[in-house]
Design a protein around this motif. Sequence first.
Motif, mmCIF file in Angstrom:
data_model
loop_
_atom_site.group_PDB
_atom_site.id
_atom_site.type_symbol
_atom_site.label_atom_id
_atom_site.label_comp_id
_atom_site.label_asym_id
_atom_site.label_seq_id
_atom_site.Cartn_x
_atom_site.Cartn_y
_atom_site.Cartn_z
ATOM 1 N N ALA A 199 0.410 -1.404 -0.423
ATOM 2 C CA ALA A 199 0.018 0.084 0.185
ATOM 3 C C ALA A 199 1.098 1.424 0.192
ATOM 4 C CB ALA A 199 -1.221 0.218 1.328
ATOM 5 N N LYS A 200 2.121 1.420 0.457
ATOM 6 C CA LYS A 200 2.242 2.899 0.846
ATOM 7 C C LYS A 200 3.267 3.003 -0.651
ATOM 8 C CE LYS A 200 5.640 1.523 4.485
ATOM 9 N NZ LYS A 200 6.833 0.235 5.467
ATOM 10 N N THR A 201 3.121 2.123 -1.191
ATOM 11 C CA THR A 201 3.795 2.697 -3.272
ATOM 12 C C THR A 201 2.241 3.014 -4.840
ATOM 13 O OG1 THR A 201 4.626 0.764 -3.379
ATOM 14 C CG2 THR A 201 6.045 2.536 -2.964
ATOM 15 N N HIS A 202 1.167 1.505 -3.559
ATOM 16 C CA HIS A 202 0.807 1.284 -5.113
ATOM 17 C C HIS A 202 -0.705 1.543 -4.332
ATOM 18 C CE1 HIS A 202 3.548 -1.022 -6.785
ATOM 19 N NE2 HIS A 202 3.912 -1.402 -5.757
ATOM 20 N N ALA A 203 -1.294 2.102 -3.377
ATOM 21 C CA ALA A 203 -2.668 2.046 -2.661
ATOM 22 C C ALA A 203 -3.546 3.776 -3.576
ATOM 23 C CB ALA A 203 -2.715 3.244 -1.011
ATOM 24 N N VAL A 204 -4.525 3.483 -3.580
ATOM 25 C CA VAL A 204 -5.192 4.010 -4.562
ATOM 26 C C VAL A 204 -6.632 3.947 -3.581
ATOM 27 C CG1 VAL A 204 -4.662 3.429 -6.709
ATOM 28 C CG2 VAL A 204 -6.492 1.776 -5.680
ATOM 29 N N LYS A 205 -7.224 5.226 -3.926
ATOM 30 C CA LYS A 205 -9.054 5.507 -4.119
ATOM 31 C C LYS A 205 -9.504 6.121 -4.546
ATOM 32 C CE LYS A 205 -5.626 6.904 0.648
ATOM 33 N NZ LYS A 205 -5.827 9.007 0.489
ATOM 34 N N PHE A 206 -11.013 5.712 -4.624
ATOM 35 C CA PHE A 206 -11.834 5.974 -5.433
ATOM 36 C C PHE A 206 -13.834 6.095 -4.902
ATOM 37 C CE2 PHE A 206 -10.572 1.738 -6.373
ATOM 38 C CZ PHE A 206 -12.236 1.034 -6.300
ATOM 39 N N ALA A 207 -14.288 6.806 -5.281
ATOM 40 C CA ALA A 207 -16.140 7.195 -4.664
ATOM 41 C C ALA A 207 -15.906 6.216 -5.212
ATOM 42 C CB ALA A 207 -16.465 8.714 -5.232
ATOM 43 N N VAL B 254 -5.419 -2.176 -2.375
ATOM 44 C CA VAL B 254 -4.060 -2.257 -3.570
ATOM 45 C C VAL B 254 -4.550 -2.250 -4.926
ATOM 46 C CG1 VAL B 254 -2.096 -3.387 -3.536
ATOM 47 C CG2 VAL B 254 -2.159 -2.036 -1.846
ATOM 48 N N PRO B 255 -3.822 -2.397 -5.820
ATOM 49 C CA PRO B 255 -4.746 -2.706 -7.409
ATOM 50 C C PRO B 255 -4.250 -4.539 -6.800
ATOM 51 C CG PRO B 255 -3.555 -0.764 -7.336
ATOM 52 C CD PRO B 255 -3.306 -1.262 -6.066
ATOM 53 N N ASP C 175 -6.428 -1.143 -16.412
ATOM 54 C CA ASP C 175 -6.934 -0.340 -16.219
ATOM 55 C C ASP C 175 -7.977 0.327 -17.320
ATOM 56 O OD1 ASP C 175 -6.012 -0.547 -13.547
ATOM 57 O OD2 ASP C 175 -4.768 1.578 -13.682
ATOM 58 N N LEU C 176 -8.667 -0.281 -17.896
ATOM 59 C CA LEU C 176 -9.300 0.053 -19.376
ATOM 60 C C LEU C 176 -10.079 1.147 -19.243
ATOM 61 C CD1 LEU C 176 -11.237 -3.732 -19.733
ATOM 62 C CD2 LEU C 176 -8.624 -3.528 -19.895
ATOM 63 N N TYR C 177 -10.532 1.627 -20.400
ATOM 64 C CA TYR C 177 -11.238 2.743 -20.726
ATOM 65 C C TYR C 177 -11.005 3.975 -19.393
ATOM 66 C CZ TYR C 177 -13.287 -1.084 -23.125
ATOM 67 O OH TYR C 177 -13.497 -2.210 -23.991
ATOM 68 N N ASP C 178 -9.603 3.892 -18.587
ATOM 69 C CA ASP C 178 -9.614 4.511 -17.234
ATOM 70 C C ASP C 178 -10.431 4.664 -16.649
ATOM 71 O OD1 ASP C 178 -7.895 6.750 -18.368
ATOM 72 O OD2 ASP C 178 -8.866 7.835 -19.128
ATOM 73 N N LEU C 179 -10.738 3.491 -16.226
ATOM 74 C CA LEU C 179 -11.393 3.270 -14.820
ATOM 75 C C LEU C 179 -10.057 3.377 -14.089
ATOM 76 C CD1 LEU C 179 -13.160 -0.170 -15.822
ATOM 77 C CD2 LEU C 179 -14.635 2.291 -15.504
ATOM 78 N N PRO C 180 -11.100 3.088 -12.642
ATOM 79 C CA PRO C 180 -9.773 2.788 -11.442
ATOM 80 C C PRO C 180 -9.398 1.535 -11.888
ATOM 81 C CG PRO C 180 -11.470 3.703 -11.157
ATOM 82 C CD PRO C 180 -12.512 3.632 -12.022
ATOM 83 N N PRO C 181 -8.712 0.633 -10.908
ATOM 84 C CA PRO C 181 -8.296 -0.260 -11.070
ATOM 85 C C PRO C 181 -9.006 -1.380 -10.204
ATOM 86 C CG PRO C 181 -6.093 1.056 -9.465
ATOM 87 C CD PRO C 181 -6.986 1.529 -10.428
ATOM 88 N N PRO D 61 -10.887 -7.838 7.115
ATOM 89 C CA PRO D 61 -10.168 -6.923 7.224
ATOM 90 C C PRO D 61 -9.798 -6.522 5.746
ATOM 91 C CG PRO D 61 -9.154 -9.299 7.645
ATOM 92 C CD PRO D 61 -10.180 -9.658 7.781
ATOM 93 N N VAL D 62 -10.348 -7.773 4.590
ATOM 94 C CA VAL D 62 -9.852 -7.575 3.454
ATOM 95 C C VAL D 62 -11.043 -8.184 2.646
ATOM 96 C CG1 VAL D 62 -8.166 -7.370 1.312
ATOM 97 C CG2 VAL D 62 -7.472 -7.689 3.813
ATOM 98 N N ARG D 63 -11.537 -7.003 1.327
ATOM 99 C CA ARG D 63 -12.953 -7.030 0.349
ATOM 100 C C ARG D 63 -12.028 -7.141 -0.848
ATOM 101 N NH1 ARG D 63 -18.543 -4.743 0.475
ATOM 102 N NH2 ARG D 63 -18.801 -6.141 -1.345
#
Length: 419
Positions: free
Chosen positions: A126-134, A154-155, A198-204, A223-225
């Motif tokens: 997560a330190k280098t790869h974490a992403v967040k999206f709505a 993490v992707p 990440d097709l079509y500009d989708l978030p991962p 803890p993870v889904r």
Amino acid sequence: MRDFDRFMRDHDLVTRRFFMRVGAASLGIFGGGAIQSWADGLSPELNEAVAKLESYMTPLDKFRDISRGSPVPHSLSEEKRIEVGLTRETWRLEVTADLDHPTRIKQPLTIADGTALDFPGLMELAKTHAVKFAKVMTCLNIGCPLGTGIWEGVPLKVVIWKTQPIENFRRVFYYGFHNNEPKQIFRSSLPAGRVLEDLYDLPPVILCYKLNGQWLSPERGGPVRVVVPEAYGFKSIKWLSHIVLTNLAVANDTYIEGNNDVDSPLKTFAATLSVPPSVSANQRIPVTGYAQVGISGLKKVQFWVCPKGTEPTNDPHFVTANWTDATILPPPKSGEWGGDMPDSKIPAGTLEFDDSGLPKVWPMRFSKVHWATLLDGLPVGEYTLRSRTVDEKGHAQPMPRPFRKSGHAEIEQVGFVVK
Ligand SMILES: Nc1nc2c(c(=O)[nH]1)N[C@H]1C(S)=C(S)[C@@H](COP(=O)(O)O)O[C@H]1N2
Ligand SMILES: [Mo]
């Protein structure tokens, strides 16, 4: 709390900034301006109804739950959750090749040989790869959304690359804790191509461990889904424990057994939140609602009122009806997003939001908007109010998405009485 004047003033600020942003972004697929003239569309009579709207992000205890299993995994005692790996301290994720249609991988991640991914390992990634999206979480089989939030993770591709796949890799399937009873497995799947790029500009597609800035609760699948941005809820497997790389070329989701279209992305539709059940003659009528913004985007929310029972009989989707544009509400101001997020603000670094926490494009895909309108006064009688959406390409609901098992996209109707 948020009175009309303040709301209008805030909007005014936001809208001006938005016209600029949307203008600059208008070459993007979803950058086209969907913002309507707010001030023209809203009147003080709507103040009360708009002030009562739910917050944009859903408070954590207001998310609705769709969980299988007997017992439901999040109902297990803390002690039991520790034992079966459903806490951050004891969670392990195995990533292996399918026994029936094996992908060739160099380095499976298994509990037996001590290579399974644990939570500290995930946090390291997560330190280098974490992403967040709505994202709005919606069940394909239920009309209304279950909740909207900022999902962080993490992707999935980052973890898959750790296994060093070599060949025969066409699909990923995955499942979570199921009380160690094969009958209880709830499995979902994705094409390898969707996971690795990440097709079509989708978030991962992510291995999600936080919602609205807080650790993912047992109820939400902690803890993870998995969270799949553009998909209905059944692709977002909770209590994740196993990822399987396969050469199988077709979907093998458990949801197929329910006659569902498991390749179907989130649909756009509108619904009402408040319509007074009964009003006086010639009194203006405030109406509020929400729209889910699916894969096809959202250009307009529209409404149509007709005396009950006077609908045309030869026009099932009411294409010829006198639809009127409602007002799509602007994004909340920073500090008013709700959802139990720290300071009610969008977490820094969330995809599709700028540094000040404002969305770059509005409405945002895979999310929602609120809308409002003030109906003209009507004579005494019974009426039907309908609401629908028009997508980014100008297609009015429900076309081209009219199949119930590919997700809800009906034109909503509600009755009210003028006395
Ligand atoms: N392990 C597991 N994951 C699951 C489910 C389940 O029953 N078990 N239900 C799925 C379905 S059908 C939906 S709609 C979403 C609902 O997510 P929520 O309970 O967080 O609202 O979770 C999905 N993930
Ligand atoms: Mo679902």
